[in-house]
Motif scaffolding. Structure first.
Motif, PDB file in Angstrom:
ATOM      1  N   LEU A   1       7.151   0.470  -3.062  1.00 49.19           N
ATOM      2  CA  LEU A   1       7.074   0.673  -1.707  1.00 49.19           C
ATOM      3  C   LEU A   1       7.926   1.663  -1.235  1.00 49.19           C
ATOM      4  O   LEU A   1       7.526   2.721  -0.371  1.00 49.19           O
ATOM      5  CB  LEU A   1       7.186  -0.564  -0.913  1.00 49.19           C
ATOM      6  N   ASP A   2       9.267   1.733  -1.568  1.00 48.00           N
ATOM      7  CA  ASP A   2      10.113   2.514  -1.104  1.00 48.00           C
ATOM      8  C   ASP A   2       9.886   4.051  -1.627  1.00 48.00           C
ATOM      9  O   ASP A   2      10.114   4.885  -0.981  1.00 48.00           O
ATOM     10  CB  ASP A   2      11.620   2.107  -1.443  1.00 48.00           C
ATOM     11  N   ARG A   3       9.577   4.168  -2.680  1.00 49.86           N
ATOM     12  CA  ARG A   3       9.164   5.305  -3.401  1.00 49.86           C
ATOM     13  C   ARG A   3       8.113   6.066  -2.848  1.00 49.86           C
ATOM     14  O   ARG A   3       8.112   7.343  -2.554  1.00 49.86           O
ATOM     15  CB  ARG A   3       8.847   5.212  -4.855  1.00 49.86           C
ATOM     16  N   LEU A   4       7.154   5.300  -1.988  1.00 48.49           N
ATOM     17  CA  LEU A   4       6.197   6.041  -1.342  1.00 48.49           C
ATOM     18  C   LEU A   4       6.409   5.925   0.262  1.00 48.49           C
ATOM     19  O   LEU A   4       5.313   6.297   0.939  1.00 48.49           O
ATOM     20  CB  LEU A   4       4.838   5.189  -1.502  1.00 48.49           C
ATOM     21  N   GLY A   5       7.633   5.538   0.503  1.00 47.40           N
ATOM     22  CA  GLY A   5       8.057   5.862   1.698  1.00 47.40           C
ATOM     23  C   GLY A   5       7.608   4.903   2.655  1.00 47.40           C
ATOM     24  O   GLY A   5       7.372   4.929   3.875  1.00 47.40           O
ATOM     25  N   LEU A   6       7.312   3.452   2.279  1.00 49.07           N
ATOM     26  CA  LEU A   6       6.529   2.633   2.877  1.00 49.07           C
ATOM     27  C   LEU A   6       7.402   1.157   2.936  1.00 49.07           C
ATOM     28  O   LEU A   6       7.168   0.284   3.270  1.00 49.07           O
ATOM     29  CB  LEU A   6       5.259   2.077   2.476  1.00 49.07           C
ATOM     30  N   ALA A   7       8.680   1.329   2.813  1.00 47.33           N
ATOM     31  CA  ALA A   7       9.667   0.023   2.798  1.00 47.33           C
ATOM     32  C   ALA A   7       9.533  -0.678   4.205  1.00 47.33           C
ATOM     33  O   ALA A   7       9.831  -1.762   4.143  1.00 47.33           O
ATOM     34  CB  ALA A   7      10.991   0.680   2.350  1.00 47.33           C
ATOM     35  N   ASP A   8       9.569   0.288   5.325  1.00 43.45           N
ATOM     36  CA  ASP A   8       9.569  -0.395   6.552  1.00 43.45           C
ATOM     37  C   ASP A   8       7.951  -1.029   6.849  1.00 43.45           C
ATOM     38  O   ASP A   8       7.800  -1.490   7.963  1.00 43.45           O
ATOM     39  CB  ASP A   8       9.736   0.572   7.673  1.00 43.45           C
ATOM     40  N   HIS A   9       6.957  -0.795   5.983  1.00 43.48           N
ATOM     41  CA  HIS A   9       5.788  -1.566   6.195  1.00 43.48           C
ATOM     42  C   HIS A   9       5.363  -2.511   5.485  1.00 43.48           C
ATOM     43  O   HIS A   9       4.143  -2.938   5.252  1.00 43.48           O
ATOM     44  CB  HIS A   9       4.615  -0.240   6.013  1.00 43.48           C
ATOM     45  N   ALA A  10       6.461  -3.129   4.382  1.00 43.50           N
ATOM     46  CA  ALA A  10       6.044  -4.131   3.602  1.00 43.50           C
ATOM     47  C   ALA A  10       5.313  -5.325   4.172  1.00 43.50           C
ATOM     48  O   ALA A  10       4.520  -6.061   3.648  1.00 43.50           O
ATOM     49  CB  ALA A  10       7.454  -4.447   2.854  1.00 43.50           C
ATOM     50  N   GLY A  11       5.950  -5.824   5.477  1.00 39.32           N
ATOM     51  CA  GLY A  11       5.351  -7.059   6.065  1.00 39.32           C
ATOM     52  C   GLY A  11       4.108  -6.773   6.879  1.00 39.32           C
ATOM     53  O   GLY A  11       3.465  -7.634   7.521  1.00 39.32           O
ATOM     54  N   LYS A  12       3.545  -5.289   7.143  1.00 38.52           N
ATOM     55  CA  LYS A  12       2.397  -5.229   7.779  1.00 38.52           C
ATOM     56  C   LYS A  12       1.242  -5.632   7.032  1.00 38.52           C
ATOM     57  O   LYS A  12       1.038  -5.402   5.984  1.00 38.52           O
ATOM     58  CB  LYS A  12       2.440  -3.749   8.303  1.00 38.52           C
ATOM     59  N   HIS A  13      -0.009  -5.931   7.979  1.00 34.30           N
ATOM     60  CA  HIS A  13      -1.002  -6.343   7.310  1.00 34.30           C
ATOM     61  C   HIS A  13      -1.705  -4.979   6.484  1.00 34.30           C
ATOM     62  O   HIS A  13      -1.638  -3.944   7.290  1.00 34.30           O
ATOM     63  CB  HIS A  13      -1.896  -6.835   8.272  1.00 34.30           C
ATOM     64  N   PHE A  14      -2.312  -5.026   5.522  1.00 33.61           N
ATOM     65  CA  PHE A  14      -3.060  -3.693   5.023  1.00 33.61           C
ATOM     66  C   PHE A  14      -3.957  -3.186   6.028  1.00 33.61           C
ATOM     67  O   PHE A  14      -4.063  -1.926   5.799  1.00 33.61           O
ATOM     68  CB  PHE A  14      -3.639  -4.195   3.447  1.00 33.61           C
ATOM     69  N   GLY A  15      -4.594  -3.686   6.593  1.00 33.95           N
ATOM     70  CA  GLY A  15      -5.830  -3.499   7.290  1.00 33.95           C
ATOM     71  C   GLY A  15      -5.458  -2.760   8.687  1.00 33.95           C
ATOM     72  O   GLY A  15      -6.190  -2.038   9.185  1.00 33.95           O
ATOM     73  N   VAL A  16      -4.384  -2.859   8.871  1.00 38.38           N
ATOM     74  CA  VAL A  16      -3.852  -1.917  10.023  1.00 38.38           C
ATOM     75  C   VAL A  16      -2.975  -0.752   9.737  1.00 38.38           C
ATOM     76  O   VAL A  16      -2.919   0.157  10.714  1.00 38.38           O
ATOM     77  CB  VAL A  16      -2.585  -2.757  11.082  1.00 38.38           C
ATOM     78  N   LEU A  17      -2.901  -0.468   8.521  1.00 34.65           N
ATOM     79  CA  LEU A  17      -2.331   0.768   8.027  1.00 34.65           C
ATOM     80  C   LEU A  17      -3.333   1.958   8.133  1.00 34.65           C
ATOM     81  O   LEU A  17      -4.611   1.728   8.095  1.00 34.65           O
ATOM     82  CB  LEU A  17      -2.012   0.742   6.627  1.00 34.65           C
ATOM     83  N   SER A  18      -2.949   3.175   8.162  1.00 35.59           N
ATOM     84  CA  SER A  18      -3.924   4.358   8.317  1.00 35.59           C
ATOM     85  C   SER A  18      -4.287   4.428   6.829  1.00 35.59           C
ATOM     86  O   SER A  18      -3.814   3.957   5.788  1.00 35.59           O
ATOM     87  CB  SER A  18      -2.884   5.477   8.775  1.00 35.59           C
ATOM     88  N   GLY A  19      -5.380   5.545   6.823  1.00 37.26           N
ATOM     89  CA  GLY A  19      -5.959   5.742   5.503  1.00 37.26           C
ATOM     90  C   GLY A  19      -5.184   6.180   4.568  1.00 37.26           C
ATOM     91  O   GLY A  19      -5.049   5.667   3.266  1.00 37.26           O
ATOM     92  N   GLY A  20      -4.145   7.171   4.768  1.00 35.63           N
ATOM     93  CA  GLY A  20      -3.021   7.609   3.930  1.00 35.63           C
ATOM     94  C   GLY A  20      -2.137   6.545   3.542  1.00 35.63           C
ATOM     95  O   GLY A  20      -1.642   6.464   2.141  1.00 35.63           O
ATOM     96  N   GLN A  21      -1.750   5.738   4.477  1.00 39.05           N
ATOM     97  CA  GLN A  21      -0.966   4.706   4.057  1.00 39.05           C
ATOM     98  C   GLN A  21      -1.520   3.535   2.945  1.00 39.05           C
ATOM     99  O   GLN A  21      -0.801   3.128   2.119  1.00 39.05           O
ATOM    100  CB  GLN A  21      -0.392   3.888   5.424  1.00 39.05           C
ATOM    101  N   ARG A  22      -2.733   3.260   3.544  1.00 38.32           N
ATOM    102  CA  ARG A  22      -3.450   2.392   2.456  1.00 38.32           C
ATOM    103  C   ARG A  22      -3.267   3.052   0.978  1.00 38.32           C
ATOM    104  O   ARG A  22      -3.229   2.271   0.107  1.00 38.32           O
ATOM    105  CB  ARG A  22      -4.873   2.060   2.928  1.00 38.32           C
TER     106      ARG A  22
END
Length: 256
Positions: free
Chosen positions: A128-149
């Motif tokens: 997750l950190d390599r993809l710049g998503l360390a701060d999104h680890a606890g977020k529900h997958f469904g609320v992420l943007s298309g690029g974040q998913r």
């Protein structure tokens, strides 16, 4: 590609045709990739790009020819292969966090019903950190943007530590920030020895990322370095009913 010994090839296809129910979708495929090479599959919709990727996974049978993946049959190499599909079957409404999605990439190592280990949790955090998503680890997958998913799905694939990574149209519907993050990680993986195979419609991205291009449309039309394969004449032959324009050094496909 011709100087790669078969025994050392990460991917070796010889005289391959693949398809469904005995009907070929793609023919005349001859590929040989060394570890760490980056292959882009390029061609119009329906060209057979996704079918070829699924055959590398052992999900679509070979009708003719021979294929080895990491020195094994495609089916037996699947545990060493990561896959980012064009459309994921994961329901966006399913109550699962980004970290839990990425942990799915570790299941073949730990088993579905065994507890996760410190090494598994560390692999998830690092992916997750390599993809710049360390701060999104606890977020529900469904609320992420298309690029974040899409970045989460790539993190899931690399958390498995694959030797070969397959990506089917990984940049479709992805924002510029996510595209740059994905490109950066793919280059890092390749430098570390991971072999990459991705399909794309974007000729500019294919030229920038891949060291080998395989041009497909029902059959293999060309394979080799971008400068040799992404030429106006070759693209005209492979794409058939499309016109080719060259603008400022970029090759553009125009639907007719």
């Amino acid at each position: 590609m011709g100087d790669v010994a078969v025994a050392d090839a990460a991917l070796h296809y010889s005289g391959v045709s693949v398809g469904y129910h005995g009907t070929p979708v793609l023919t005349d495929v001859d590929l040989k990739l060394a570890s760490g090479q980056r292959l882009a599959l390029v061609g119009p919709n329906g060209a057979g790009k996704s079918t070829l990727i699924k055959s590398i996974l052992g999900l679509v049978p070979l009708l003719t020819g021979t294929a080895t993946v990491l020195g094994r049959t495609p089916t037996h190499a699947r545990t060493l292969t990561g896959y980012v599909p064009q459309t994921d079957s994961l329901d966006a409404d399913f109550p699962v966090t980004a970290a839990q999605v990425v942990m799915m990439g570790r299941y073949r190592r730990i088993g579905w019903w065994r507890p996760t280990r410190a090494a598994d949790r560390r692999a998830v955090r690092e992916a997750l950190d390599r993809l710049g998503l360390a701060d999104h680890a606890g977020k529900h997958f469904g609320v992420l943007s298309g690029g974040q998913r899409q970045r989460v799905l790539l993190a899931r694939a690399i958390a498995a530590e694959p030797q070969l990574l397959l990506l089917d149209e990984p940049f479709n519907g992805v924002d510029a920030l996510s595209q740059e993050a994905i490109l950066s990680v793919l280059r890092q993986l390749s430098t570390a020895g991971t072999t990459l195979v991705l399909s794309t419609h974007d000729l500019t991205l294919a030229r920038e990322l891949a060291d080998t291009i395989c041009l497909l449309n029902g059959r293999q039309w060309a394979v080799g370095p971008p400068a040799e394969t992404l030429t106006v004449d070759t693209l005209r032959r492979a794409y058939g009913g499309h016109a080719i324009e060259v603008d400022g050094g970029r090759t553009l496909l125009v639907e007719t």
